[in-house]
Design a protein around this motif. Structure first.
Motif, PDB file in Angstrom:
ATOM      1  N   MET A 359      37.443  45.830  17.905  1.00  0.00           N
ATOM      2  CA  MET A 359      37.024  44.526  17.413  1.00  0.00           C
ATOM      3  C   MET A 359      35.941  43.882  18.274  1.00  0.00           C
ATOM      4  O   MET A 359      35.084  43.161  17.757  1.00  0.00           O
ATOM      5  CB  MET A 359      38.251  43.608  17.348  1.00  0.00           C
ATOM      6  CG  MET A 359      37.935  42.166  16.984  1.00  0.00           C
ATOM      7  SD  MET A 359      39.429  41.155  16.802  1.00  0.00           S
ATOM      8  CE  MET A 359      40.232  41.415  18.377  1.00  0.00           C
ATOM      9  N   PHE A 362      32.112  43.894  17.305  1.00  0.00           N
ATOM     10  CA  PHE A 362      31.862  43.166  16.067  1.00  0.00           C
ATOM     11  C   PHE A 362      32.048  41.659  16.262  1.00  0.00           C
ATOM     12  O   PHE A 362      31.235  40.862  15.804  1.00  0.00           O
ATOM     13  CB  PHE A 362      32.783  43.671  14.959  1.00  0.00           C
ATOM     14  CG  PHE A 362      32.487  45.064  14.506  1.00  0.00           C
ATOM     15  CD1 PHE A 362      31.334  45.348  13.793  1.00  0.00           C
ATOM     16  CD2 PHE A 362      33.352  46.105  14.796  1.00  0.00           C
ATOM     17  CE1 PHE A 362      31.050  46.641  13.368  1.00  0.00           C
ATOM     18  CE2 PHE A 362      33.085  47.395  14.377  1.00  0.00           C
ATOM     19  CZ  PHE A 362      31.929  47.664  13.661  1.00  0.00           C
ATOM     20  N   GLY A 461      28.655  44.071   7.593  1.00  0.00           N
ATOM     21  CA  GLY A 461      30.013  44.046   7.081  1.00  0.00           C
ATOM     22  C   GLY A 461      30.451  45.409   6.579  1.00  0.00           C
ATOM     23  O   GLY A 461      31.583  45.829   6.800  1.00  0.00           O
ATOM     24  N   GLN A 464      31.409  47.536   9.521  1.00  0.00           N
ATOM     25  CA  GLN A 464      32.722  47.226  10.072  1.00  0.00           C
ATOM     26  C   GLN A 464      33.844  47.728   9.165  1.00  0.00           C
ATOM     27  O   GLN A 464      34.846  48.272   9.643  1.00  0.00           O
ATOM     28  CB  GLN A 464      32.882  45.719  10.294  1.00  0.00           C
ATOM     29  CG  GLN A 464      34.201  45.389  10.986  1.00  0.00           C
ATOM     30  CD  GLN A 464      34.334  43.930  11.345  1.00  0.00           C
ATOM     31  OE1 GLN A 464      33.955  43.059  10.575  1.00  0.00           O
ATOM     32  NE2 GLN A 464      34.891  43.643  12.516  1.00  0.00           N
ATOM     33  N   THR A 467      34.174  51.368   9.534  1.00  0.00           N
ATOM     34  CA  THR A 467      34.815  51.661  10.818  1.00  0.00           C
ATOM     35  C   THR A 467      36.330  51.520  10.706  1.00  0.00           C
ATOM     36  O   THR A 467      37.087  52.370  11.192  1.00  0.00           O
ATOM     37  CB  THR A 467      34.287  50.715  11.913  1.00  0.00           C
ATOM     38  OG1 THR A 467      32.869  50.849  12.021  1.00  0.00           O
ATOM     39  CG2 THR A 467      34.937  51.026  13.247  1.00  0.00           C
ATOM     40  N   TYR A 553      31.019  38.747   4.195  1.00  0.00           N
ATOM     41  CA  TYR A 553      30.141  38.739   5.371  1.00  0.00           C
ATOM     42  C   TYR A 553      28.870  37.921   5.144  1.00  0.00           C
ATOM     43  O   TYR A 553      28.066  37.753   6.073  1.00  0.00           O
ATOM     44  CB  TYR A 553      29.791  40.179   5.770  1.00  0.00           C
ATOM     45  CG  TYR A 553      30.963  40.902   6.376  1.00  0.00           C
ATOM     46  CD1 TYR A 553      31.157  40.938   7.748  1.00  0.00           C
ATOM     47  CD2 TYR A 553      31.909  41.526   5.577  1.00  0.00           C
ATOM     48  CE1 TYR A 553      32.245  41.590   8.309  1.00  0.00           C
ATOM     49  CE2 TYR A 553      33.003  42.174   6.126  1.00  0.00           C
ATOM     50  CZ  TYR A 553      33.167  42.206   7.488  1.00  0.00           C
ATOM     51  OH  TYR A 553      34.258  42.839   8.045  1.00  0.00           O
ATOM     52  N   ASP A 606      34.567  33.882  12.274  1.00  0.00           N
ATOM     53  CA  ASP A 606      34.581  35.208  12.907  1.00  0.00           C
ATOM     54  C   ASP A 606      36.002  35.752  12.929  1.00  0.00           C
ATOM     55  O   ASP A 606      36.250  36.933  12.639  1.00  0.00           O
ATOM     56  CB  ASP A 606      34.026  35.096  14.325  1.00  0.00           C
ATOM     57  CG  ASP A 606      33.485  36.429  14.836  1.00  0.00           C
ATOM     58  OD1 ASP A 606      33.765  37.465  14.204  1.00  0.00           O
ATOM     59  OD2 ASP A 606      32.778  36.427  15.854  1.00  0.00           O
ATOM     60  N   GLN A 610      37.619  39.286  11.141  1.00  0.00           N
ATOM     61  CA  GLN A 610      38.343  40.325  11.868  1.00  0.00           C
ATOM     62  C   GLN A 610      39.753  40.508  11.305  1.00  0.00           C
ATOM     63  O   GLN A 610      40.196  41.634  11.069  1.00  0.00           O
ATOM     64  CB  GLN A 610      38.428  39.972  13.367  1.00  0.00           C
ATOM     65  CG  GLN A 610      37.116  39.603  14.022  1.00  0.00           C
ATOM     66  CD  GLN A 610      36.039  40.631  13.839  1.00  0.00           C
ATOM     67  OE1 GLN A 610      36.270  41.827  13.939  1.00  0.00           O
ATOM     68  NE2 GLN A 610      34.816  40.171  13.569  1.00  0.00           N
ATOM     69  N   TYR A 614      38.779  43.161   8.317  1.00  0.00           N
ATOM     70  CA  TYR A 614      38.752  44.337   9.200  1.00  0.00           C
ATOM     71  C   TYR A 614      40.162  44.880   9.460  1.00  0.00           C
ATOM     72  O   TYR A 614      40.467  46.049   9.192  1.00  0.00           O
ATOM     73  CB  TYR A 614      38.079  43.950  10.506  1.00  0.00           C
ATOM     74  CG  TYR A 614      37.759  45.090  11.435  1.00  0.00           C
ATOM     75  CD1 TYR A 614      37.380  46.343  10.963  1.00  0.00           C
ATOM     76  CD2 TYR A 614      37.810  44.912  12.820  1.00  0.00           C
ATOM     77  CE1 TYR A 614      37.065  47.382  11.827  1.00  0.00           C
ATOM     78  CE2 TYR A 614      37.487  45.940  13.692  1.00  0.00           C
ATOM     79  CZ  TYR A 614      37.120  47.170  13.196  1.00  0.00           C
ATOM     80  OH  TYR A 614      36.800  48.189  14.052  1.00  0.00           O
TER      81      TYR A 614
END
Length: 640
Positions: A359, A362, A461, A464, A467, A553, A606, A610, A614
């Motif tokens: 994390m 990012f 975005g 991420q 990922t 994003y 933010d 996450q 994410y």
């Protein structure tokens, strides 16, 4: 960076070694003693062992007294804590010294004694004020309050409601051998003296009763009301003098604040030791406990347990132990500040992955994109650095300052790319002072390149999200869930690549292959009618999920644009009068407001990216924090 591997401990020691063992474990600070609830529910264990006893209640009481003493010094001694506590370094020897403990306990007891005296005096003052308030309406009456009458006459003090008409009441008393005198009156009541012949007393009271007359009696009071009020004023003055003396005595102990702070931290350690004492099982001869220790600290634990003559064993947690294994994250200087974010959301399960390294790049990158101003970045970095160096905060506050530094660097970097320094502050200053045009060099600007920034934000975005999918893919392969990995992650990677190739006009075949896998996946993994429904469910959930996440994003662009525009608006407003001083006042005030709003707003958005977009791809939360028996301090730093 990873989740620290834990070892499950079982320890047995002689009961005589209990206090020394716990004290050494406290100093070591890497062993968590587990609650023995499961053992006590087993009849076989319950017949042999019981929970050990401790002085936790007494320690908690002393903690309360220490806190009250520190609060008293702050109130009466003028000591100020400030926004951050200034920690001082103390040696472990001083921290654990019995002499230091006793001397600090004496100071705490002395201050609490003064506080009890102040509390007693305050109660006495309230009682005196209440008596005075009851006597003041009768001050005009020049008659001893204990005088009830003469041989043939009777005197009765009493009150009517404030709306009573004493003149009319006096007229009604004309038929009785009685007279009514009004002593004082206000909106609530009228204080009166009834003088009547003893034979006519009952008749007079019968006339007054319908008007709300209530007899007032002053038990144990002699002399006039004025004399009693004067005596009470003297008692109140003496009371206030004694209170001031007690408050001054507390203020004189202000230099002992550091000693009391050390005492408060010492009591916190004592409370932790007492709490863990109650987690031990004993039969009076031996003590037994289970717990957890990091594998990397096992050599230190072994040396301690062997030195204390303990019987012990350590093993890796079994599969059924996984939900109960405490979690500690091992991070470096770059990822450690993200513990603040992870702990706010929830720690990962023990068999999951440490999210901080995944994390951190990012989170820091996205924060800088949204804030994107060199001036704000400098302020953030300086604030984080100064507080960290001067106050050495720990825990969440320490992580916050570290994160502020890292995000400040990112904010400065993106501000340099966009040419922002408190918006267009420098442009306006140069224009007001020289009349010339000036602008910081910029690779792109939020106002002129909005579409490019939007596309770039969604591209980041996408990176991420992919990922997160890659992490999920690897975890599924390790768990042997090959088909799930193929039909969940690989399928949609092919779809994404296919969409990109189709948009570039290269080929549509890759997209068709991805769509085919979407159909095949539920047919292979589903059962019965669920195979058909699974196709539509998978398609709907993933299309709305992935593409909805990517659109989220866009907030990177939105906050960058909003912050830049607000800063420029305040700068423009300040420049309208054409006076540099007025400009500085308006610009600095506006930028301070913009900075404060963005500081919180960027963090919240933010965090959302996450935790929702994410973490939803790979994260399994529910981990229990590792809480070892250790010397956790608030006011001091312990040096060994």
């Amino acid at each position: 960076m990873a989740i620290v591997k834990m070892k499950k401990l079982r320890v047995m020691a002689m009961a005589a070694q209990r206090d020394a063992l716990l004290r050494e474990l406290l100093r070591l600070g890497c062993v968590e003693i587990s609650e023995p609830a499961g053992k006590l529910s087993d009849p076989a264990w319950a017949a042999l062992l019981r929970r050990d006893a401790s002085q936790l209640a007494q320690t908690k009481n002393e903690q309360g007294e220490a806190g009250a003493a520190l609060a008293a010094l702050k109130r009466y001694g003028g000591t100020k804590d400030g926004l951050f506590i200034q920690r001082r370094a103390v040696s472990e020897t001083e921290f654990l010294s019995d002499e230091t403990l006793e001397s600090s306990r004496a100071v705490s007891g002395k201050i609490n004694g003064y506080l009890q005296e102040i509390s007693r005096l305050q109660g006495e003052e309230n009682r005196l004020l209440s008596r005075k308030a009851g006597l003041e309406p009768w001050v005009p009456l020049d008659m001893p309050l204990e005088l009830g009458g003469t041989e043939h006459a009777v005197f009765r003090l009493g009150v009517f409601p404030g709306a009573a008409d004493t003149a009319a009441i006096r007229a009604e008393l004309a038929d009785a051998a009685a007279e009514l005198y009004e002593i004082s009156a206000d909106k609530q009541q009228r204080c009166c003296l009834l003088a009547a012949h003893r034979a006519e007393e009952e008749k007079a009271l019968e006339i007054l009763r319908p008007h709300g007359f209530s007899v007032t009696v002053f038990q144990g009071v002699t002399g006039t009301a004025a004399q009693n009020v004067q005596a009470l004023d003297g008692a109140l003055a003496e009371n206030r003098k004694q209170r001031q003396e007690a408050e001054a005595a507390i203020a004189a102990l202000a230099p002992e604040r550091d000693r009391l702070r050390l005492y408060a931290d010492r009591l916190s350690a004592e409370a932790a030791e007492d709490l863990n004492t109650e987690r031990l099982l004993t039969d009076g001869t031996i003590v037994f406990f289970e717990g957890w220790a990091p594998a990397e600290n096992l050599a230190e634990v072994q040396a301690l347990l062997d030195a204390k003559g303990c019987a012990w064993e350590a093993e890796d947690p079994a599969e059924e132990d996984i939900p109960d294994v405490p979690v500690r994250l091992k991070n470096n200087w770059f990822t450690k500040p993200l513990n603040m974010v992870t702990e706010m959301y929830s720690l990962p399960a023990y068999n999951n992955v440490d999210p901080n390294p995944l994390m951190a790049p990012f989170f820091i990158l996205f924060y800088g994109i949204m804030m994107a101003d060199m001036g704000y970045g400098i302020l953030m970095f300086l604030a984080g650095t100064i507080v960290s160096k001067k106050y050495r905060p720990k825990g969440t506050m320490g992580h916050m300052m570290g994160l502020l530094q890292l995000c400040g660097v990112s904010t400065f970097f993106w501000g340099a790319l966009t040419g922002g320094f408190f918006g267009d502050f420098l442009t306006q200053v140069v224009k007001l002072t020289t009349g010339g045009d000036f602008a910081l060099p910029a690779l792109f600007t939020p106002l002129n390149d909005t579409l490019m920034i939007l596309v770039g934000a969604m591209a980041l975005g996408m990176v991420q999200i992919v990922t997160g999918m890659a992490v999920s893919f690897i975890r599924k392969l390790k768990a042997g869930q090959v088909l799930d990995a193929v039909f969940e992650e690989v399928t949609w990677w092919i779809v994404f690549i296919g969409i990109g190739l189709m948009a570039a006009g290269v080929t549509n075949l890759v997209l068709y292959a991805g769509l085919a896998l979407i159909v095949i996946g539920p047919l292979v993994t589903g059962q019965g009618f669920g195979k058909i429904m699974g196709i539509f469910g998978s398609l709907y959930n993933h299309v709305t999920g992935y593409f909805g996440d990517i659109l989220s994003y866009a907030r990177l662009m939105a906050l960058m644009l909003a912050g830049s525009v607000i800063a420029q608006v305040f700068n423009t407003l300040g420049a309208i009068p054409g006076n540099i001083l007025i400009f500085l006042v308006i610009s600095l005030a506006g930028n301070a407001l913009n900075f404060a709003l963005n500081l919180l707003g960027c963090y919240v958005h933010d965090l959302r990216l996450q935790c929702l977009e994410y973490f939803g791809k790979f994260y399994e939360d529910g981990g229990k924090p590792f809480r070892p028996l250790a010397m956790e301090t608030k006011y001091v730093d312990i040096t060994k």
